[in-house]
Design a protein around this motif. Structure first.
Motif, PDB file in Angstrom:
ATOM      1  N   LYS A  53       0.838  -1.212   0.000  1.00  0.00           N
ATOM      2  CA  LYS A  53       0.000   0.000   0.000  1.00  0.00           C
ATOM      3  C   LYS A  53       0.869   1.257   0.000  1.00  0.00           C
ATOM      4  N   ASP A  68      -0.847   1.193   6.934  1.00  0.00           N
ATOM      5  CA  ASP A  68      -0.847   0.169   7.972  1.00  0.00           C
ATOM      6  C   ASP A  68      -1.666  -1.031   7.529  1.00  0.00           C
ATOM      7  N   PHE A 152     -15.100  -2.072  16.853  1.00  0.00           N
ATOM      8  CA  PHE A 152     -15.554  -2.594  15.560  1.00  0.00           C
ATOM      9  C   PHE A 152     -14.944  -3.974  15.372  1.00  0.00           C
ATOM     10  N   GLY A 153     -15.225  -4.575  14.232  1.00  0.00           N
ATOM     11  CA  GLY A 153     -14.597  -5.857  13.871  1.00  0.00           C
ATOM     12  C   GLY A 153     -14.760  -6.911  14.962  1.00  0.00           C
ATOM     13  N   TYR A 154     -13.632  -7.463  15.376  1.00  0.00           N
ATOM     14  CA  TYR A 154     -13.653  -8.581  16.316  1.00  0.00           C
ATOM     15  C   TYR A 154     -13.674  -8.133  17.784  1.00  0.00           C
TER      16      TYR A 154
HETATM   17  P1  IMP Z   1      -7.186  -3.063   7.990  1.00  0.00           P
HETATM   18  O1  IMP Z   1      -5.819  -3.071   8.577  1.00  0.00           O
HETATM   19  O2  IMP Z   1      -7.860  -1.725   8.114  1.00  0.00           O
HETATM   20  O3  IMP Z   1      -7.219  -3.662   6.621  1.00  0.00           O
HETATM   21  O4  IMP Z   1      -8.087  -4.022   8.918  1.00  0.00           O
HETATM   22  C1  IMP Z   1      -8.021  -5.389   8.864  1.00  0.00           C
HETATM   23  C2  IMP Z   1      -9.144  -6.078   9.639  1.00  0.00           C
HETATM   24  O5  IMP Z   1      -8.603  -6.528  10.879  1.00  0.00           O
HETATM   25  C3  IMP Z   1     -10.351  -5.218  10.015  1.00  0.00           C
HETATM   26  O6  IMP Z   1     -11.324  -5.216   9.015  1.00  0.00           O
HETATM   27  C4  IMP Z   1     -10.859  -5.955  11.245  1.00  0.00           C
HETATM   28  O7  IMP Z   1     -11.609  -7.067  10.879  1.00  0.00           O
HETATM   29  C5  IMP Z   1      -9.563  -6.454  11.904  1.00  0.00           C
HETATM   30  N1  IMP Z   1      -9.081  -5.487  12.906  1.00  0.00           N
HETATM   31  C6  IMP Z   1      -7.924  -4.752  12.852  1.00  0.00           C
HETATM   32  N2  IMP Z   1      -7.805  -3.973  13.939  1.00  0.00           N
HETATM   33  C7  IMP Z   1      -8.906  -4.193  14.684  1.00  0.00           C
HETATM   34  C8  IMP Z   1      -9.367  -3.650  15.919  1.00  0.00           C
HETATM   35  O8  IMP Z   1      -8.742  -2.793  16.563  1.00  0.00           O
HETATM   36  N3  IMP Z   1     -10.557  -4.117  16.358  1.00  0.00           N
HETATM   37  C9  IMP Z   1     -11.288  -5.051  15.685  1.00  0.00           C
HETATM   38  N4  IMP Z   1     -10.908  -5.578  14.536  1.00  0.00           N
HETATM   39  C10 IMP Z   1      -9.722  -5.162  14.026  1.00  0.00           C
END
Ligand code: IMP
Length: 197
Positions: A53, A68, A152-154
């Motif tokens: 990226k 990141d 968010f996410g997990y």
């Molecule tokens: P990216 O680095 O923005 O591509 O995120 C990758 C994926 O990792 C996200 O869509 C989430 O599913 C997960 N993730 C990364 N950091 C977090 C966090 O702090 N909380 C929850 N999920 C996370």
């Protein structure tokens, strides 16, 4: 000097600004910079994806750039979802669906084997093309059901201390998170470099 962040996520940009503006950078989101590259994140490690990226934006802008890549690594699932965290399972799944799939795949796994960590890698390229990669982690455990409304996410299934990340305040999470630890590592590296170490 301009520094372009390979993201449009307001929370991330705010965190990055805090450490980079005092170093003399004018921090821009990718949208603000007007650069429209979306490279395929086809690396097999967080380091590779963050570098892909950052290099794609630097190639076009020749400005300092930061990208990141992050995700969750679950020991009982052999390290999955890992770099596939954002697209774990089938493409129709949302955050809730992916969380439910993790819980389903971990049915019967005892508490002591539910260890996991969030990982964040930051890839920084300065205006001369010099590259730095740093990694931050945050250790926790996977719960048995989603709990909490924040984050968010997990986050609803990631237990840090005695609560999930979705129960902790955003402020607390941002002080102990994988991204916070990666940012601290980046700040240290940049100050070492500016002191000529
Ligand atoms: P990216 O680095 O923005 O591509 O995120 C990758 C994926 O990792 C996200 O869509 C989430 O599913 C997960 N993730 C990364 N950091 C977090 C966090 O702090 N909380 C929850 N999920 C996370």
């Amino acid at each position: 000097m301009k520094l372009i962040i390979a993201s449009n996520n307001k929370g991330k940009i705010r965190e990055f600004k805090k450490i980079l503006e005092p170093m003399g950078y004018e921090v821009l989101s990718q949208r603000e910079s007007g650069i429209d590259v979306q490279p395929e994140e086809n690396g097999t490690t967080f380091e590779e994806n963050a570098a892909i990226k950052a290099r794609a934006i630097y190639a076009v802008s020749k400005s300092a750039t930061l990208a990141d890549d992050s995700g969750i690594v679950i020991d009982a699932l052999g390290g999955q979802p890992g770099v596939y965290s954002a697209r774990y399972g089938t493409p129709d799944l949302d955050d809730e669906g992916r969380t439910a799939l993790v819980l389903k795949n971990m049915q019967g796994v005892p508490d002591e084997e539910r260890t996991a960590r969030y990982v964040a890698v930051i890839h920084f390229i300065d205006e001369n093309g010099n590259e730095i990669s740093v990694r931050g982690t945050c250790e926790g455990r996977i719960g048995h059901e989603p709990v909490g409304e924040n984050g968010f996410g997990y986050d609803p299934i990631f237990i840090y201390g005695d609560k999930t990340f979705a129960q902790h305040t955003e402020e607390f999470k941002n002080s102990v998170s994988h991204r916070a630890n990666a940012l601290k590592a980046l700040a240290e590296r940049l100050s070492e470099i500016s002191e000529g170490k």
